[in-house]
Design a protein around this motif. Structure first.
Motif, PDB file in Angstrom:
ATOM      1  N   PHE A  16       0.657  -1.252   0.153  1.00  0.00           N
ATOM      2  CA  PHE A  16      -0.146   0.006  -0.103  1.00  0.00           C
ATOM      3  C   PHE A  16       0.928   1.190   0.137  1.00  0.00           C
ATOM      4  N   HIS A  17       0.551   2.411  -0.886  1.00  0.00           N
ATOM      5  CA  HIS A  17       1.257   3.303  -1.126  1.00  0.00           C
ATOM      6  C   HIS A  17       0.455   4.410  -1.002  1.00  0.00           C
ATOM      7  N   LEU A  18       0.795   5.495  -0.283  1.00  0.00           N
ATOM      8  CA  LEU A  18       0.102   6.838  -0.095  1.00  0.00           C
ATOM      9  C   LEU A  18       0.437   7.676  -1.168  1.00  0.00           C
ATOM     10  N   ILE A  19      -0.575   8.103  -1.837  1.00  0.00           N
ATOM     11  CA  ILE A  19      -0.307   8.802  -3.194  1.00  0.00           C
ATOM     12  C   ILE A  19      -1.167  10.227  -3.426  1.00  0.00           C
ATOM     13  N   THR A  20      -1.551  10.554  -2.046  1.00  0.00           N
ATOM     14  CA  THR A  20      -2.623  11.877  -2.010  1.00  0.00           C
ATOM     15  C   THR A  20      -1.930  12.964  -2.665  1.00  0.00           C
ATOM     16  N   ASP A  21      -0.416  13.015  -2.327  1.00  0.00           N
ATOM     17  CA  ASP A  21       0.299  14.352  -2.628  1.00  0.00           C
ATOM     18  C   ASP A  21       0.719  14.311  -4.335  1.00  0.00           C
ATOM     19  N   GLU A  22       0.786  13.304  -4.714  1.00  0.00           N
ATOM     20  CA  GLU A  22       1.244  12.900  -6.088  1.00  0.00           C
ATOM     21  C   GLU A  22      -0.232  13.083  -7.081  1.00  0.00           C
ATOM     22  N   VAL A  23      -1.026  12.817  -6.518  1.00  0.00           N
ATOM     23  CA  VAL A  23      -2.328  12.983  -7.183  1.00  0.00           C
ATOM     24  C   VAL A  23      -2.444  14.631  -7.186  1.00  0.00           C
ATOM     25  N   ALA A  24      -2.666  15.076  -6.059  1.00  0.00           N
ATOM     26  CA  ALA A  24      -2.857  16.687  -5.875  1.00  0.00           C
ATOM     27  C   ALA A  24      -1.768  17.385  -6.909  1.00  0.00           C
ATOM     28  N   ARG A  25      -0.682  17.106  -6.856  1.00  0.00           N
ATOM     29  CA  ARG A  25       0.228  17.823  -7.654  1.00  0.00           C
ATOM     30  C   ARG A  25      -0.015  17.699  -9.178  1.00  0.00           C
ATOM     31  N   ALA A  26      -0.429  16.296  -9.666  1.00  0.00           N
ATOM     32  CA  ALA A  26      -0.730  16.231 -11.012  1.00  0.00           C
ATOM     33  C   ALA A  26      -2.108  16.851 -11.458  1.00  0.00           C
TER      34      ALA A  26
END
Length: 142
Positions: A16-26
């Protein structure tokens, strides 16, 4: 406003990988949205999306341990085995957790609770890069 785009995620290890910031930056267009909804659809059947606690690293460990116990590899009744022993368990995990989430957007940001984060569940040993289809609908002003 309506906005739709694909978000490409690099290959990640099983877990499991936290992707919140990556999605928001995209999605820089989030900053233009005062009130809205962001729908994220994972374009794969052997990974998942889930909203869960984003602070304690033990959550990642415990989710991995639980899913491994719930859906072990090598179950004798699985017939879909041509793509490897991790493939069918990955499909089951993706079906149980889901491959899409809808998140509220408020004042230009994802409206998440204090301890909430968006997680990608990679259920294969070598799942490859993953794609999310992001659809944002909202108002630019109140």
């Amino acid at each position: 406003m309506w906005h739709q785009q694909e978000i490409h995620l690099a290959e990640l290890a099983r877990g499991f990988h936290l992707i919140t910031d990556e999605v928001a930056r995209a999605l820089p267009c989030l900053s233009e949205c005062c009130v809205g909804l962001l729908h994220l659809q994972l374009m794969h059947t052997s990974a998942s999306l889930t909203l869960n606690e984003n602070t304690d690293p033990d959550v990642r460990h415990d989710l991995n341990a639980f899913m491994g116990n719930l859906i072990p590899e090598g179950l004798s009744y699985f017939r879909h085995t041509l793509e490897g022993p991790d493939d069918m368990p990955a499909h089951v995990a993706a079906s149980l957790l889901g491959t899409q989430v809808t998140l509220a957007v408020r004042d230009g940001r994802l409206a998440l609770g204090t301890w909430q984060g968006l997680w990608l569940g990679e259920h294969r040993d070598q799942g490859g890069p993953r794609r999310l289809l992001a659809t944002l609908n909202g108002c630019e002003t109140r």
